[in-house]
Design a protein around this motif. Structure first.
Motif, PDB file in Angstrom:
ATOM      1  N   LEU A 139      -7.423   3.668   1.809  1.00 51.27           N
ATOM      2  CA  LEU A 139      -8.194   2.650   1.089  1.00 51.27           C
ATOM      3  C   LEU A 139      -7.271   1.525   0.634  1.00 51.27           C
ATOM      4  CD1 LEU A 139     -11.059   2.042   0.132  1.00 51.27           C
ATOM      5  CD2 LEU A 139     -10.727   3.657  -1.738  1.00 51.27           C
ATOM      6  N   GLN A 195      -7.207  -2.411   1.614  1.00 53.54           N
ATOM      7  CA  GLN A 195      -7.250  -3.477   0.604  1.00 53.54           C
ATOM      8  C   GLN A 195      -6.122  -4.484   0.871  1.00 53.54           C
ATOM      9  OE1 GLN A 195      -5.274  -4.461  -2.258  1.00 53.54           O
ATOM     10  NE2 GLN A 195      -6.881  -5.948  -2.733  1.00 53.54           N
ATOM     11  N   LEU A 220     -13.217  -3.167   5.579  1.00 55.85           N
ATOM     12  CA  LEU A 220     -14.069  -2.004   5.281  1.00 55.85           C
ATOM     13  C   LEU A 220     -15.511  -2.424   5.075  1.00 55.85           C
ATOM     14  CD1 LEU A 220     -11.900   0.041   2.770  1.00 55.85           C
ATOM     15  CD2 LEU A 220     -12.290   0.479   5.212  1.00 55.85           C
ATOM     16  N   LEU A 221     -16.418  -1.795   5.809  1.00 60.17           N
ATOM     17  CA  LEU A 221     -17.848  -2.037   5.605  1.00 60.17           C
ATOM     18  C   LEU A 221     -18.433  -0.993   4.659  1.00 60.17           C
ATOM     19  CD1 LEU A 221     -18.924  -2.946   9.238  1.00 60.17           C
ATOM     20  CD2 LEU A 221     -17.999  -4.424   7.436  1.00 60.17           C
ATOM     21  N   ASP A 222     -17.905   0.224   4.689  1.00 58.00           N
ATOM     22  CA  ASP A 222     -18.310   1.250   3.722  1.00 58.00           C
ATOM     23  C   ASP A 222     -17.280   2.375   3.727  1.00 58.00           C
ATOM     24  OD1 ASP A 222     -19.993   2.297   1.715  1.00 58.00           O
ATOM     25  OD2 ASP A 222     -21.045   3.581   3.143  1.00 58.00           O
ATOM     26  N   VAL A 223     -17.213   3.075   2.582  1.00 50.88           N
ATOM     27  CA  VAL A 223     -16.377   4.269   2.441  1.00 50.88           C
ATOM     28  C   VAL A 223     -17.245   5.327   1.771  1.00 50.88           C
ATOM     29  CG1 VAL A 223     -14.263   5.232   1.445  1.00 50.88           C
ATOM     30  CG2 VAL A 223     -14.329   2.830   2.153  1.00 50.88           C
ATOM     31  N   THR A 224     -17.264   6.537   2.328  1.00 45.11           N
ATOM     32  CA  THR A 224     -18.177   7.561   1.813  1.00 45.11           C
ATOM     33  C   THR A 224     -17.551   8.380   0.690  1.00 45.11           C
ATOM     34  OG1 THR A 224     -17.408   9.235   3.364  1.00 45.11           O
ATOM     35  CG2 THR A 224     -19.209   7.808   4.109  1.00 45.11           C
ATOM     36  N   ASP A 225     -18.401   9.091  -0.037  1.00 43.07           N
ATOM     37  CA  ASP A 225     -17.913  10.086  -0.995  1.00 43.07           C
ATOM     38  C   ASP A 225     -17.328  11.262  -0.228  1.00 43.07           C
ATOM     39  OD1 ASP A 225     -18.730   8.850  -3.429  1.00 43.07           O
ATOM     40  OD2 ASP A 225     -20.798   9.365  -2.931  1.00 43.07           O
ATOM     41  N   ALA A 231     -24.100   4.127   3.497  1.00 42.48           N
ATOM     42  CA  ALA A 231     -25.072   3.114   3.079  1.00 42.48           C
ATOM     43  C   ALA A 231     -25.431   2.168   4.228  1.00 42.48           C
ATOM     44  CB  ALA A 231     -24.517   2.314   1.905  1.00 42.48           C
ATOM     45  N   VAL A 273     -13.338  12.084   3.829  1.00 38.80           N
ATOM     46  CA  VAL A 273     -13.815  10.760   3.454  1.00 38.80           C
ATOM     47  C   VAL A 273     -13.891   9.924   4.728  1.00 38.80           C
ATOM     48  CG1 VAL A 273     -13.311   8.673   2.118  1.00 38.80           C
ATOM     49  CG2 VAL A 273     -12.775  10.938   1.161  1.00 38.80           C
ATOM     50  N   PRO A 298     -15.541 -12.738   7.988  1.00 35.28           N
ATOM     51  CA  PRO A 298     -14.325 -12.017   7.553  1.00 35.28           C
ATOM     52  C   PRO A 298     -14.483 -10.503   7.580  1.00 35.28           C
ATOM     53  CG  PRO A 298     -15.415 -13.072   5.692  1.00 35.28           C
ATOM     54  CD  PRO A 298     -16.092 -13.587   6.926  1.00 35.28           C
ATOM     55  N   PHE A 310      -8.155   6.433  -7.003  1.00 35.94           N
ATOM     56  CA  PHE A 310      -9.050   6.439  -5.837  1.00 35.94           C
ATOM     57  C   PHE A 310     -10.468   6.078  -6.251  1.00 35.94           C
ATOM     58  CE2 PHE A 310     -11.971   8.609  -2.849  1.00 35.94           C
ATOM     59  CZ  PHE A 310     -11.621   7.920  -1.699  1.00 35.94           C
ATOM     60  N   LEU A 330     -10.573   2.352  -6.872  1.00 30.41           N
ATOM     61  CA  LEU A 330     -10.477   1.578  -5.622  1.00 30.41           C
ATOM     62  C   LEU A 330     -11.795   1.651  -4.858  1.00 30.41           C
ATOM     63  CD1 LEU A 330      -8.454  -0.105  -3.990  1.00 30.41           C
ATOM     64  CD2 LEU A 330      -7.408   2.020  -3.198  1.00 30.41           C
ATOM     65  N   LEU A 331     -12.424   2.827  -4.870  1.00 29.73           N
ATOM     66  CA  LEU A 331     -13.703   2.995  -4.198  1.00 29.73           C
ATOM     67  C   LEU A 331     -14.805   2.231  -4.934  1.00 29.73           C
ATOM     68  CD1 LEU A 331     -14.937   4.468  -1.763  1.00 29.73           C
ATOM     69  CD2 LEU A 331     -15.300   6.454  -3.238  1.00 29.73           C
ATOM     70  N   GLN A 338     -14.428  -1.268  -3.850  1.00 30.35           N
ATOM     71  CA  GLN A 338     -14.878  -1.479  -2.462  1.00 30.35           C
ATOM     72  C   GLN A 338     -16.395  -1.553  -2.401  1.00 30.35           C
ATOM     73  OE1 GLN A 338     -16.497   0.450   0.112  1.00 30.35           O
ATOM     74  NE2 GLN A 338     -16.069  -1.222   1.529  1.00 30.35           N
ATOM     75  N   ARG A 339     -17.054  -0.743  -3.226  1.00 30.27           N
ATOM     76  CA  ARG A 339     -18.515  -0.675  -3.188  1.00 30.27           C
ATOM     77  C   ARG A 339     -19.192  -1.748  -4.023  1.00 30.27           C
ATOM     78  NH1 ARG A 339     -19.391   5.918  -3.511  1.00 30.27           N
ATOM     79  NH2 ARG A 339     -18.564   6.312  -1.423  1.00 30.27           N
ATOM     80  N   ARG A 365     -23.096   0.620  -7.504  1.00 29.29           N
ATOM     81  CA  ARG A 365     -22.940   1.818  -6.676  1.00 29.29           C
ATOM     82  C   ARG A 365     -21.843   2.656  -7.328  1.00 29.29           C
ATOM     83  NH1 ARG A 365     -21.699   1.023  -0.550  1.00 29.29           N
ATOM     84  NH2 ARG A 365     -21.914   3.281  -0.597  1.00 29.29           N
TER      85      ARG A 365
END
Lengths: 281, 281
Positions: free
Chosen positions: A68, A72, A80-85, A92, A130, A202, B65, B68-69, B72-73, B170
Motif C-alpha cells: 500500500l 502511495q 490503486l482502484l481498490d484495496v480489500t479488507d 467495491a 489482501v 491518472p 495499515f 493508509l487503507l 485509499q478508500r 468507507r
C-alpha cells in the motif's frame, strides 16, 4: 449485435469467430465474469467493452502495508482502484464478483517463484489475504483510439512492448525496484494529443513519463522489450513511454514474499465501473 | 518586502505587525520551519506564501495499515501527500525538515484523549511511528482567491465552519466515522468557478462534495458548526461543502489508538512544495 450463429448467455455455443468477438465485446461485466467463473479461459482484451479492467495483486496482510505504501509513493505505475479488507473476496469495483473465481486465469507465487497458473484460487484463499486492484492501460488505449490516435500494438495484434528502466521507484519497506514502462509508437503530430488524453486518466497510469530518447531511460534497443512483444514503428512515429502496471509485480517478485497471487498477464479482472468514470473532464 | 523595522533570519527582532506579517509571508519554507524549530509558536495561515501546508497524523506502525487503507478508500477527505517509513523523522515533501520539531505546535493523544500540546515531540518519537502528511484546504483557498472567488472565512478573519455529516466514510479495519465537511459561502454566480478551480486540485480535497441543501447532509443549522467558527453568509451566497481534513482525526479519535500525534489545529507543516505543483492544468 449478433450476426451469425446462435449464442447462449455463457457464449459456449457461438459459431463463427466474428460473431463470438462481437458478442464477447457486448457482454455485460457480470456475464463476462460468469463465463470465467464457469471455467472459460481467454485474454480479456476487448471483452465487456467500455468497462474498466484491473490488474490484481493479492498478498498476506503482513506484506500489505509495504504494498500500500509502495502504491502511495509510486502512483503512476501503481494506481490503486481498490484495496480489500483482509480475507474479503469481493471489491467495491464489482460488489457481486468473487475475486477467487471471476478472473479467467491467475498466477500463484511462492518465494518469488511462479508455481501455478490456475483458473480458480478458491482453495488457496486465506483469511489474511489482501487484494489490490490496480488500474490498467486498456482504459487509456480506448481513449486514445476515441481521440483518433493510432495504437500500434492493437493495430498489429500484439502485446504492448514493456521495458525495465534506469529510474528507480521510491522504495517502501521491503519493496523496491525499477520503474517498468510500456512504449507506444505515436505519430509525431499526435504526441501532444496522446499526452492530453492520457493526462486526464491518472487512475489508469495517466500522462506519459517520457517522450522520445529511449537511451536516456536506459533502454538500449526498442526491438528487444523486457516484457510483451516488439511493436513496429511507422515512419514519423516517436516512442512514448507510460508507467506500467508490471512495475509492482516486478518489485514483488524481486522481494520474494512467501505467498502471492496475481492475474495472469492479459487475463484481467473486469469491473462494473465504466471507463468514463476514470476520465477527468 | 521588508518595510519597517529590522529583521534577522529568525525574525525575532522585527518590529511592527505589518512588517512582521509581510516578512512572515515572504519567508522561505526552510526559514519558517527554522523559526518553529527554535520555539516560535503561531498559526501557519499565510506563512511562507505559495508553498503547500500539510496536516500531520502520526501513528504506531500497528495502526498505520488501517490509516493508509482509510486514506485509499476516502481520498477526498484524506488526500495523502506523503507517508514516511516507520521511525523516519523526515518526508520527501521537505527533505531537510524534522517532523518532530518543525511544526509550531503539536497535539499528543493517548487512547483517544488529548493529553498534551507541546511545541516539540522529539522526546515522544519512537522507532515504530509512521507519519501521514495530508493535503490542506489552505492551498485551494488561495486558488479560489486567485480566480476572483471570495473566501468569506478569510474576509471575516475566522476559522472555516466544519460539520459532521450523515455520510459515512468507507471504513478500514478499526477506523470508521462520518465524513466531516468544511463549508464556504459562495456567490451563486461563482459556484461553477469554485467547482472548476478546486476540481483541478484533488490532492488538497478537490471538488466540493455537495452544493446547497445542508439539511440533506444532516446539517440542521449552518450557524452552529461542529468545528471551527460560524461564518456569515452574504445575500445571494450558496453554502458549498468540501471534504475536510478533520475527517481522519475524527475517525482516529473515535477508534482510540493507544498513541497518536497530530498537528495542533491551524499549526500546520510547511512543505517545500509549491502550491502550483498540486494544480492540474
Amino acid at each position: 449485435m449478433t450476426t451469425a450463429g446462435t449464442t447462449t448467455t455463457a457464449g459456449t455455443t457461438t459459431t463463427g469467430t466474428a460473431a463470438r468477438t462481437e458478442e464477447a465485446a457486448s457482454l455485460s461485466p457480470a456475464l463476462a465474469r460468469q463465463r470465467y467463473r464457469e471455467g472459460h479461459v481467454e485474454p480479456t482484451s476487448g471483452r465487456a467493452a467500455g468497462f474498466t479492467q484491473a490488474n490484481l495483486v493479492v498478498l498476506p496482510k503482513d506484506w500489505a502495508f509495504d504494498m500500500l505504501l509502495f502504491a502511495q509513493r509510486n502512483p503512476q505505475p501503481v494506481p490503486l482502484l481498490d484495496v480489500t479488507d483482509p480475507g474479503a473476496t469481493s471489491t467495491a469495483l464489482a460488489p457481486d464478483a468473487d475475486l477467487r473465481t471471476d478472473l479467467p486465469r491467475y498466477r500463484v507465487w511462492e518465494g518469488g517463484e511462479l508455481v501455478d497458473e490456475p483458473a480458480d484460487v478458491t482453495a488457496l484463499w486465506r483469511d489474511d489475504l489482501v487484494a489490490f486492484l490496480i488500474g490498467c492501460s486498456f482504459s487509456f488505449e480506448r481513449a486514445l483510439i476515441d481521440a483518433g490516435v493510432p495504437v500500434r500494438n492493437i493495430e498489429q495484434g500484439r502485446n504492448v512492448s514493456m521495458y525495465s528502466t534506469n529510474v528507480q521507484c521510491r522504495s517502501a519497506g521491503r519493496l523496491s525496484g525499477p520503474l517498468v514502462v510500456s512504449m507506444r509508437p505515436i505519430p509525431a503530430s499526435q504526441v501532444v494529443t496522446a499526452v492530453q488524453v492520457t493526462a486526464r486518466m491518472p487512475q489508469v497510469h495517466g500522462a506519459p513519463v517520457h517522450v522520445g530518447s529511449p537511451e536516456s531511460l536506459g533502454v538500449p534497443d526498442l526491438r528487444s522489450p523486457d516484457f510483451g512483444e516488439p511493436v513496429e514503428m511507422h515512419e514519423g512515429d516517436v516512442p512514448v513511454f507510460w508507467a506500467c502496471g508490471v512495475t509492482p509485480q516486478a518489485a514483488l517478485m524481486a522481494s520474494r514474499p512467501p505467498f502471492a497471487i496475481t492475474h495472469a498477464p492479459g487475463h484481467m479482472f473486469i469491473t462494473d465501473v465504466p471507463d468514463a468514470a476514470y476520465r477527468q473532464p
